[in-house]
Enzyme design. Structure first.
Site, PDB file in Angstrom:
ATOM      1  N   TYR A   9     -16.303   1.303   7.863  1.00 59.51           N
ATOM      2  CA  TYR A   9     -14.808   1.215   8.135  1.00 59.51           C
ATOM      3  C   TYR A   9     -14.247   1.847   9.832  1.00 59.51           C
ATOM      4  CZ  TYR A   9     -10.136   3.484   7.641  1.00 59.51           C
ATOM      5  OH  TYR A   9      -8.896   3.503   7.666  1.00 59.51           O
TER       6      TYR A   9
ATOM      7  N   ALA B 257      -5.320  -3.228   5.532  1.00 62.18           N
ATOM      8  CA  ALA B 257      -6.810  -3.045   5.840  1.00 62.18           C
ATOM      9  C   ALA B 257      -7.371  -2.816   4.361  1.00 62.18           C
ATOM     10  CB  ALA B 257      -6.974  -1.707   6.614  1.00 62.18           C
TER      11      ALA B 257
ATOM     12  N   GLY C  98       0.734  -1.292   0.091  1.00 60.20           N
ATOM     13  CA  GLY C  98       0.000  -0.192   0.068  1.00 60.20           C
ATOM     14  C   GLY C  98       0.786   1.213  -0.199  1.00 60.20           C
ATOM     15  N   GLN C  99       0.191   2.402   0.052  1.00 54.26           N
ATOM     16  CA  GLN C  99       0.901   3.653  -0.079  1.00 54.26           C
ATOM     17  C   GLN C  99       1.863   3.789   1.350  1.00 54.26           C
ATOM     18  OE1 GLN C  99      -0.666   8.059  -0.329  1.00 54.26           O
ATOM     19  NE2 GLN C  99      -0.943   7.440   1.878  1.00 54.26           N
ATOM     20  N   ASP C 100       1.272   3.503   2.457  1.00 54.94           N
ATOM     21  CA  ASP C 100       2.025   3.795   3.606  1.00 54.94           C
ATOM     22  C   ASP C 100       3.249   2.674   3.686  1.00 54.94           C
ATOM     23  OD1 ASP C 100       0.325   5.556   3.988  1.00 54.94           O
ATOM     24  OD2 ASP C 100      -0.247   5.241   5.824  1.00 54.94           O
TER      25      ASP C 100
ATOM     26  N   GLU D 202     -10.811   8.592  11.280  1.00 57.34           N
ATOM     27  CA  GLU D 202     -12.115   8.340  11.074  1.00 57.34           C
ATOM     28  C   GLU D 202     -12.921   7.942  12.368  1.00 57.34           C
ATOM     29  OE1 GLU D 202     -14.205   8.589   7.971  1.00 57.34           O
ATOM     30  OE2 GLU D 202     -12.476   9.652   7.526  1.00 57.34           O
TER      31      GLU D 202
ATOM     32  N   THR E 159      -7.072   5.440  12.814  1.00 58.34           N
ATOM     33  CA  THR E 159      -7.273   6.615  11.947  1.00 58.34           C
ATOM     34  C   THR E 159      -8.509   7.847  12.411  1.00 58.34           C
ATOM     35  OG1 THR E 159      -8.893   7.116   9.921  1.00 58.34           O
ATOM     36  CG2 THR E 159      -9.270   4.928  11.252  1.00 58.34           C
TER      37      THR E 159
END
Ligand code: NAP
Ligand code: G4F
Length: 363
Positions: free
Chosen positions: A151, A82, A11-13, A129, A127
């Site tokens: 999520y 995730a 993934g990105q991270d 979120e 997160t």
């Protein structure tokens, strides 16, 4: 020399964190999933590095997790894996819960069952979120949570199970409550990347319009490469604690569009309201952005703004000395301008080739 295991390394991270840990001399192990298409684009440049290793494992599969933990015996585990797309979590809520909630439990329990609880430090990708339908602005470590999507509800379980394992089994387990962080490697369906790619394509005549959802949504956007440094710092502290990581600055989706299109050479003006709002290219009068309710969410988080005071004080991480909002937008647009230009070149080659084949010039 330390050994780290990163779930979600593709993934990105994961890709930025792998680079950082390799630079620090770590032996870096990552988990990947089998796929019928190549999805290793972000880590392709690391494959072949003598300290970089990949293993098949899935957060939905305890046996694969235990196998990799037993083999690697990591000093640090970074759980970045995730189903990370909020809108997708409304379509796949059960899968999201299995990976983003129960998956965290599988990993923590795996660490315990492999006899690593006392030696292995654990980072959980939590997160902003969790703040969801926010109860205060800006949000810090003490702000009450109010998750507002499948999520976020799954990630809330992840947050609490980390705290539980820390307290019940004395594990060095921490959550980084990271606000949105973006980059040139961001998935193409997250709003920032969707905008920078579209700005590049529209500027180069490859796309006519960009359809977006809620333009007024507010986010605290940082640069992913700056944020992975905090993941590492959190695990180097004398005691396990949770940290908010954010820039302390807030911008709307509309504002992100203005900056991104400007960098791509298009000055925008927004007219109208709600579903009738449009982004117009001031130079040509053409509508380049429209609102589509298809991108509205059943419940949307609209006011995220982080307070990174604790990270500044305890980790010595100062967002004012890191990549600014404008620098972030610029680096993303510049990368997409280059990517789209190449797309155009290869497309032109294909078009020419088709023409040459037709005319019998190339056989
Ligand atoms: P991302 O680009 O979507 O990467 C997610 C990673 O998880 C991918 O490597 C993916 O593998 C892997 N994965 C998905 N399902 C899996 C499963 N069942 N088993 C094993 N691996 C699985 O996400 P990101 O932006 O790098 O974010 C990293 C983490 O931080 C995520 O947990 C995300 O929820 C959290 N987070 C992100 C932000 C942000 O703004 N970026 C902010 C706060 C928290 P494939 O490549 O095989 O799909
Ligand atoms: O870019 P987004 O999809 O990111 P969102 O929902 O904030 O989630 C990201 O950040 C979280 C941290 O807060 C992470 F935990 C999570 O894994 C992920 O990385 O949407 C941002 C905002 C939303 O309010 C959305 O409604 O942009 C709004 N938006 C407006 N139009 C859109 C669009 N989002 C998307 N993806 N696509 C649109 O067309």
């Amino acid at each position: 020399m330390k050994t780290a295991l990163i779930t979600g390394i593709t993934g990105q991270d994961g890709s930025f964190l792998a680079e950082l840990l390799l630079e620090k001399g770590y032996d870096v192990h990552g988990t990947i999933r089998r796929s019928s298409v190549d999805y290793r684009e972000r880590i392709a440049h690391l494959e072949g590095h003598p300290k970089f290793h990949l293993h098949y494992a899935d957060l939905g599969d305890s046996m694969s997790i235990i196998q990799v933990l037993n083999k690697v015996k990591p000093d640090e585990v970074y759980n970045l894996a995730a189903q990370s797309h909020v809108q997708v979590s409304f379509d796949s809520p059960e899968f999201t819960a299995d990976v983003d909630a129960t998956g965290v439990l599988r990993l923590l329990e795996g660490i315990r069952q492999c006899g690593l609880a006392e030696t292995c430090r654990f980072y959980q990708a939590s997160t902003s979120e969790l703040y969801g339908k926010v109860e205060e602005v800006p949000q810090n470590e003490k702000t009450p949570f109010h998750p507002y999507s499948p999520y976020a509800v799954a990630k809330l379980y992840g947050f609490w199970i980390v705290k539980e394992y820390r307290e019940a089994y004395n594990m060095f387990a921490c959550s980084g409550i990271l606000f949105n962080h973006e980059s040139e490697r961001r998935g193409e369906t997250f709003v920032t990347r969707k905008i920078t790619l579209a700005a590049a394509r529209i500027a180069q005549g490859k796309q006519k319009k960009l359809l977006l959802g809620n333009l007024s949504s507010l986010r605290d956007w940082g640069y992913a490469k700056d944020y992975v440094e905090c993941m590492w710092l959190i695990l180097q502290q004398p005691k396990p604690e949770d940290f908010v990581i954010a820039t302390g600055e807030q911008h709307s989706v509309r504002e992100f569009c203005l900056y991104a299109f400007r960098r791509a050479g298009i000055e925008l003006e927004f007219v109208g309201e709600d579903e009738n709002e449009k982004g117009i290219d001031k130079a040509t009068g053409k509508v380049v952005i429209e609102v589509s309710p298809d991108f509205y969410r059943p419940t949307d988080v609209v006011n995220l703004w982080g307070d990174p005071t604790k990270a500044k004080e305890k980790l010595g991480w100062d967002p004012t000395k890191k990549t600014s909002f404008e620098q972030l937008v610029n680096l993303m647009v510049d990368a997409d301008m280059a990517k789209v230009a190449v797309e155009r070149a290869s497309e032109a080659v294909r078009t020419n080739l088709a023409e040459y084949l037709e005319k019998g010039i190339v056989k």
